[in-house]
Design an enzyme around this catalytic site. Structure first.
Site, short mmCIF file in Angstrom:
data_model
loop_
_atom_site.label_atom_id
_atom_site.label_comp_id
_atom_site.label_asym_id
_atom_site.label_seq_id
_atom_site.Cartn_x
_atom_site.Cartn_y
_atom_site.Cartn_z
N SER A 155 0.81 -1.22 0.00
CA SER A 155 0.00 0.00 0.00
C SER A 155 0.84 1.27 0.00
CB SER A 155 -0.95 0.01 1.20
OG SER A 155 -0.23 -0.16 2.41
N ASP A 407 -4.56 5.64 11.53
CA ASP A 407 -3.62 5.20 10.51
C ASP A 407 -2.35 6.04 10.65
OD1 ASP A 407 -2.11 4.54 8.32
OD2 ASP A 407 -3.66 4.94 6.83
N HIS A 410 0.33 5.11 6.58
CA HIS A 410 0.19 5.76 5.28
C HIS A 410 0.25 7.27 5.46
CE1 HIS A 410 -1.85 1.79 4.99
NE2 HIS A 410 -1.10 1.73 3.91
#
Length: 439
Positions: A155, A407, A410
């Site tokens: 990702s 998160d 990311h």
């Protein structure tokens, strides 16, 4: 002279000076304004808090078939260690925003999800040895004209890809021409203006792997001596590849090599030897780079390979136990160092890139270029650049919740990850003036 006369003389002189002073000022003012107009003060405020410096060389080339007016002058950066530097404020802000780019994954669209602070958008990376220019979308597209660029990995590869698409979209609109797989893990865009294709291939290990699932075993399976054909089968269509892996190697997994089990990482209850993941990461990257060299190294068209180094996470606390990343500013230079797992992951990736270069030269393959995109330190210094709770839309709309998932892996888009692509562009520029035969 008597005292009274002296006082009278002083009074007269003072009166005369007061009358004359305004005329002197009025006569000097136009001169001062003219001086400022033609020679501005050097300390007038800039959009940047610190002026860049650059170690560069200017190369002037003449073409025998062109007139002197067609002389081309180009400036090339000398070697720049992008690893060392610091984040400084930049009032310009990003090239795009979360409402004008349609390719951002929802979980990284921090602006549209209601993140209230915007300070994280106004920083730029300043390398210690040179100047890192602002991203030039038109230049990037020109350099990649008629080519296919593929992002392959986990990702983080997708995060970097979407950043690039958003910046390029400020100059030319991409068309989504292919999508497939769960969560659109395989996609391709085309820029008709320059005939440039940009793809993303989901492959979190680069080698062949079976990902854990909710219904199956709670561990991944990796086959370290076989490259993942889900992306490798398209190697002949690719001109440039950006590889990005790391975080998925932290998950429980069983490893296989030469048809038998090699060991595992965090697999209690299974009859396998615990071997960790550092050597496994090395083996996976080595298999990948050697496969690319073997399949494309003999071909005159060649292929360019970038390995983006490990991007550290910033959870304060355990990621699965309400860990968060609440900071709103970068770490100051020297406040945080690359160490521990972050340093080991980065070191492994850089060493394997250098080993692959040596391998290619030893085999006489001159048609592949490999380089590391070293972002580990500049990523480490940006704990403020993650979505945090804003991976979900307006997470505090109903007040502060007892537990909100964060998160801290990311990156918000726009955000620090845009810098990855600024460095990427500089490497492509360097390659443009450095034919493979000169390496």
């Amino acid at each position: 002279m008597k005292m009274g006369s002296m006082n009278q003389f002083k009074d007269q002189s003072l009166s005369f000076t007061k009358k004359l002073l305004p005329y002197v000022i009025y006569s000097l003012l136009p001169i001062a304004l003219l001086r400022l107009y033609f020679n501005p003060l050097p300390f007038l405020p800039s959009t940047e808090t610190e002026l860049p410096h650059s170690n560069s060389i200017t190369i002037t080339s003449h073409s025998s078939s062109s007139s002197p007016s067609a002389e081309k002058v180009r400036t090339l950066e000398t070697h720049c260690d992008y690893f060392n530097g610091k984040w400084i404020r930049d009032k310009r802000g990003p090239l795009y925003n979360g409402t004008t780019c349609g390719t951002i994954k929802e979980g990284q669209n921090c602006i549209s999800h209601g993140r209230p602070d915007m300070g994280y958008l106004y920083w730029r990376w300043k390398p210690s040895e040179c100047h890192l220019p602002r991203f030039e979308p038109e230049t990037f597209l020109q350099l990649l004209q008629n080519k296919h660029l593929a992002f392959v990995g986990d990702s983080m590869a997708r995060n970097q890809l979407e950043s690039l698409l958003c910046m390029l979209a400020t100059a030319s609109t991409p068309n989504l021409v292919y999508r497939n797989g769960e969560d659109n893990k395989f996609r391709r865009w085309h820029f008709p203006s320059h005939n440039v294709s940009v793809s993303v291939y989901w492959s979190p290990f680069l080698v062949e792997g079976i990902e854990k699932s909710n219904t199956g075993p709670n561990h991944n399976k990796l086959f370290l001596d076989h490259v993942d054909e889900k992306w490798a089968k398209d190697l002949d269509q690719m001109d440039m590849i950006v590889l990005s892996i790391g975080h998925w190697f932290l998950h429980p997994a069983v490893y296989f090599e030469s048809g038998s089990a090699l060991g595992c990482h965090y697999c209690p209850g299974l009859n396998h030897t615990e071997i960790g993941f550092y050597d496994v990461l090395r083996k996976a990257l080595r298999t990948t780079l050697n496969s690319i060299i073997e399949r494309r190294g003999r071909k005159g068209s060649g292929i360019d390979v970038i390995v983006t180094t490990f991007s550290p996470a910033h959870f304060e606390g355990e990621w699965d136990k309400a860990g968060a990343c609440p900071k709103t500013k970068p770490y100051r230079n020297g406040e945080k160092e690359v160490e521990g797992m972050d340093a080991d992951m980065r070191k492994t990736e850089i060493e394997e890139v250098e080993a692959a270069k040596t391998n290619a030269i030893a085999k006489g393959f001159k048609w592949s270029r490999l380089e590391a995109l070293d972002v580990t330190k500049l990523a480490l210094l940006r704990p403020d650049g993650h979505p945090g709770p804003y991976m979900h839309p307006f997470p505090f709309a109903n007040g502060v919740q007892e537990r909100v998932q964060n998160d801290c892996v990311h990156w918000c888009l726009p955000g620090p990850v845009d810098t990855w692509n600024e460095i990427f562009l500089q490497k492509i520029k360097k390659w443009k003036h450095q034919p493979r035969s000169e390496e």
